[in-house]
Design a protein around this motif. Structure first.
Motif, PDB file in Angstrom:
ATOM      1  N   UNK A 128       1.255  -1.229   0.301  1.00 19.38           N
ATOM      2  CA  UNK A 128       0.252   0.117   0.108  1.00 19.38           C
ATOM      3  C   UNK A 128       0.713   1.252  -0.002  1.00 19.38           C
ATOM      4  N   UNK A 129       2.002   1.377   0.649  1.00 16.34           N
ATOM      5  CA  UNK A 129       2.981   1.973   1.265  1.00 16.34           C
ATOM      6  C   UNK A 129       3.263   2.554  -0.447  1.00 16.34           C
ATOM      7  N   UNK A 130       3.755   1.305  -1.191  1.00 18.89           N
ATOM      8  CA  UNK A 130       4.430   2.009  -2.469  1.00 18.89           C
ATOM      9  C   UNK A 130       3.900   1.959  -3.348  1.00 18.89           C
ATOM     10  N   UNK A 131       2.070   2.353  -3.569  1.00 19.83           N
ATOM     11  CA  UNK A 131       1.053   2.965  -3.981  1.00 19.83           C
ATOM     12  C   UNK A 131       1.001   4.310  -4.062  1.00 19.83           C
ATOM     13  N   UNK A 132       1.599   5.308  -3.598  1.00 17.59           N
ATOM     14  CA  UNK A 132       1.671   6.680  -2.914  1.00 17.59           C
ATOM     15  C   UNK A 132       1.565   7.523  -4.004  1.00 17.59           C
ATOM     16  N   UNK A 133       2.938   7.278  -5.105  1.00 18.42           N
ATOM     17  CA  UNK A 133       3.207   7.914  -5.853  1.00 18.42           C
ATOM     18  C   UNK A 133       2.115   7.790  -6.709  1.00 18.42           C
ATOM     19  N   UNK A 134       0.998   6.387  -7.384  1.00 12.26           N
ATOM     20  CA  UNK A 134      -0.284   6.377  -7.938  1.00 12.26           C
ATOM     21  C   UNK A 134      -0.867   7.381  -7.174  1.00 12.26           C
ATOM     22  N   UNK A 135      -1.624   6.819  -6.406  1.00  9.47           N
ATOM     23  CA  UNK A 135      -1.759   7.192  -5.959  1.00  9.47           C
ATOM     24  C   UNK A 135      -2.246   9.080  -5.445  1.00  9.47           C
ATOM     25  N   UNK A 136      -1.128  10.160  -5.391  1.00 11.39           N
ATOM     26  CA  UNK A 136      -0.827  11.191  -5.768  1.00 11.39           C
ATOM     27  C   UNK A 136      -1.158  11.690  -6.975  1.00 11.39           C
ATOM     28  N   UNK A 137      -0.569  10.736  -7.841  1.00  9.33           N
ATOM     29  CA  UNK A 137      -0.989  11.768  -9.337  1.00  9.33           C
ATOM     30  C   UNK A 137      -1.492  11.659 -10.512  1.00  9.33           C
ATOM     31  N   UNK A 138      -3.011  10.142  -9.797  1.00 11.93           N
ATOM     32  CA  UNK A 138      -4.567  10.179 -10.108  1.00 11.93           C
ATOM     33  C   UNK A 138      -4.665  11.338 -10.375  1.00 11.93           C
ATOM     34  N   UNK A 139      -5.169  11.734  -8.897  1.00 14.20           N
ATOM     35  CA  UNK A 139      -5.867  12.566  -8.794  1.00 14.20           C
ATOM     36  C   UNK A 139      -5.913  13.994  -9.683  1.00 14.20           C
ATOM     37  N   UNK A 140      -4.415  14.327  -9.412  1.00 19.25           N
ATOM     38  CA  UNK A 140      -4.320  15.628 -10.162  1.00 19.25           C
ATOM     39  C   UNK A 140      -4.444  15.670 -11.516  1.00 19.25           C
ATOM     40  N   UNK A 141      -4.011  14.087 -11.876  1.00 19.58           N
ATOM     41  CA  UNK A 141      -3.935  14.169 -13.844  1.00 19.58           C
ATOM     42  C   UNK A 141      -6.038  14.742 -14.422  1.00 19.58           C
ATOM     43  N   UNK A 142      -6.133  13.467 -13.169  1.00 24.22           N
ATOM     44  CA  UNK A 142      -7.925  14.238 -13.660  1.00 24.22           C
ATOM     45  C   UNK A 142      -8.668  15.420 -13.414  1.00 24.22           C
ATOM     46  N   UNK A 143      -7.774  16.220 -12.264  1.00 20.53           N
ATOM     47  CA  UNK A 143      -8.834  17.498 -11.628  1.00 20.53           C
ATOM     48  C   UNK A 143      -7.926  18.358 -13.045  1.00 20.53           C
ATOM     49  N   UNK A 144      -6.645  18.002 -13.860  1.00 14.78           N
ATOM     50  CA  UNK A 144      -6.071  19.378 -14.286  1.00 14.78           C
ATOM     51  C   UNK A 144      -6.645  18.458 -15.584  1.00 14.78           C
ATOM     52  N   UNK A 145      -7.192  17.469 -15.853  1.00 13.23           N
ATOM     53  CA  UNK A 145      -8.118  17.039 -17.289  1.00 13.23           C
ATOM     54  C   UNK A 145      -9.813  17.877 -17.066  1.00 13.23           C
ATOM     55  N   UNK A 146      -9.863  18.071 -16.382  1.00 17.74           N
ATOM     56  CA  UNK A 146     -10.988  18.579 -15.845  1.00 17.74           C
ATOM     57  C   UNK A 146     -11.477  20.128 -15.837  1.00 17.74           C
ATOM     58  N   UNK A 147     -10.856  20.712 -15.114  1.00 15.98           N
ATOM     59  CA  UNK A 147     -10.294  22.078 -15.451  1.00 15.98           C
ATOM     60  C   UNK A 147     -10.224  22.463 -16.613  1.00 15.98           C
ATOM     61  N   UNK A 148      -9.350  21.833 -17.447  1.00 16.79           N
ATOM     62  CA  UNK A 148      -9.530  22.892 -18.294  1.00 16.79           C
ATOM     63  C   UNK A 148     -10.237  22.828 -19.696  1.00 16.79           C
ATOM     64  N   UNK A 149     -11.366  22.236 -19.161  1.00 21.09           N
ATOM     65  CA  UNK A 149     -12.777  22.096 -20.063  1.00 21.09           C
ATOM     66  C   UNK A 149     -14.200  22.971 -19.229  1.00 21.09           C
ATOM     67  N   UNK A 150     -13.602  23.115 -17.876  1.00 21.63           N
ATOM     68  CA  UNK A 150     -14.847  23.565 -17.191  1.00 21.63           C
ATOM     69  C   UNK A 150     -15.005  24.889 -17.121  1.00 21.63           C
TER      70      UNK A 150
END
Length: 322
Positions: A238-260
């Protein structure tokens, strides 16, 4: 323009708007339930969790960027001014990450959620100070309501709500620095985690404590990591997944913020601290005294007024554009 062509453009706009809503909601929901993830790592020192979050995020994001043959995130270090803002942004987000992890794992998730309700108001203050933005009348009322809520919380509890305010200010400072850096979400996260990498390594290699005389001392921290050998394998995974847990929501937010539009993003932002509050109260069974309820009521009203002010500004801009 033909009716058929207009209908096609309208359908495309509606489709893009729908994707923007989906991406943004997913990002805020992930940020809202992330306290559950940090609770799974409660057996690990919060400073060590922070260290691994920095290191794993850097390794994951840098690998993605290298695969894409994208090296623009490294060139920013050649520009002195941008490099300065980047380092300041990395320090601010590192502090924010660390404080949030500590707050959740020490029974302060509700106080942390209050911080993210206050954050939009901190951004207003920074806009006034650093960009000479003008405050709309409704935004003045909004800021006053939030300040009153914090004041009530301070008076009734007898202490300043430093966790909430520190999280709001650090994330506001992070956003302020990001306005000075023109990079995509992944590029920015790659540069920030690279700049923060020495902090992550420092937290693993050294340990702070008190010596026999009660003075603060710093010693080698490698022996302090020995407890990792006793942790179950699933905790380490679970600890090793820190990077993925951090990057995925940031990527989704950036995609959404560019449209809305900004008003939509601001409204959807309520998902994150609301879910964090629900986690703290219903899942972690944290204490929720009357002073929190009163402060939260004032802050909720302030955020609603702030969103109304954004909507009015958006309508005014649309009229001017037409």
């Amino acid at each position: 323009m033909t009716i058929k062509k207009s209908a096609t453009i309208l359908a495309m706009n509606n489709s893009s708007f729908g994707k923007g809503i989906l991406f943004t909601i997913l990002a805020y929901v992930m940020w809202g339930v992330i306290p559950l993830y940090w609770k799974l790592l409660i057996a690990i020192d919060p400073l060590h969790v922070l260290a691994f979050r920095i290191i794993c995020s850097f390794l994951f994001v840098s690998l993605l960027l290298i695969i894409q043959k994208n090296f623009a995130w490294l060139l920013v270090f050649k520009e002195r001014k941008k490099c300065g803002f980047l380092i300041l942004a990395s320090i601010a987000v590192t502090f924010n990450w660390g404080l949030f992890i500590w707050a959740v794992n020490t029974g302060h998730a509700i106080e942390a959620s209050l911080g993210f309700y206050i954050n939009p108001l901190v951004s207003i203050v920074f806009g006034l100070i650093f960009f000479h933005e003008k405050l709309k009348p409704l935004q003045c009322v909004s800021f006053g309501m939030a300040a009153l809520g914090v004041m009530i919380l301070t008076v009734m509890s007898g202490s300043f709500p430093w966790i909430s305010v520190a999280l709001a200010v650090s994330f506001g400072l992070y956003g302020l620095c990001k306005k000075k850096i023109t990079l995509s979400a992944l590029e920015s996260l790659g540069s920030e985690t690279l700049a923060a990498l020495p902090i992550g390594l420092f937290l693993l290699l050294f340990h702070f404590g008190s010596n026999a005389s009660g003075m603060l001392s710093m010693t080698s921290g490698l022996q302090e990591l020995s407890y990792f050998a006793e942790l179950p394998i699933h905790t380490l995974m679970i600890l090793a997944l820190c990077g993925i847990v951090t990057a995925i929501p940031l990527y989704l937010f950036t995609r959404g913020a560019k449209i809305l539009p900004l008003s939509s993003v601001g409204f959807l932002q309520l998902f994150s601290p609301t879910l964090q509050f629900i986690m703290g109260y219903f899942v972690f069974a944290e204490y929720f005294p009357l002073r929190y309820f009163i402060a939260l009521a004032f802050i909720w009203v302030s955020v609603i007024i702030y969103l109304i002010s954004l909507k009015s500004v958006s309508k005014r801009e649309d009229k001017i554009a037409k």
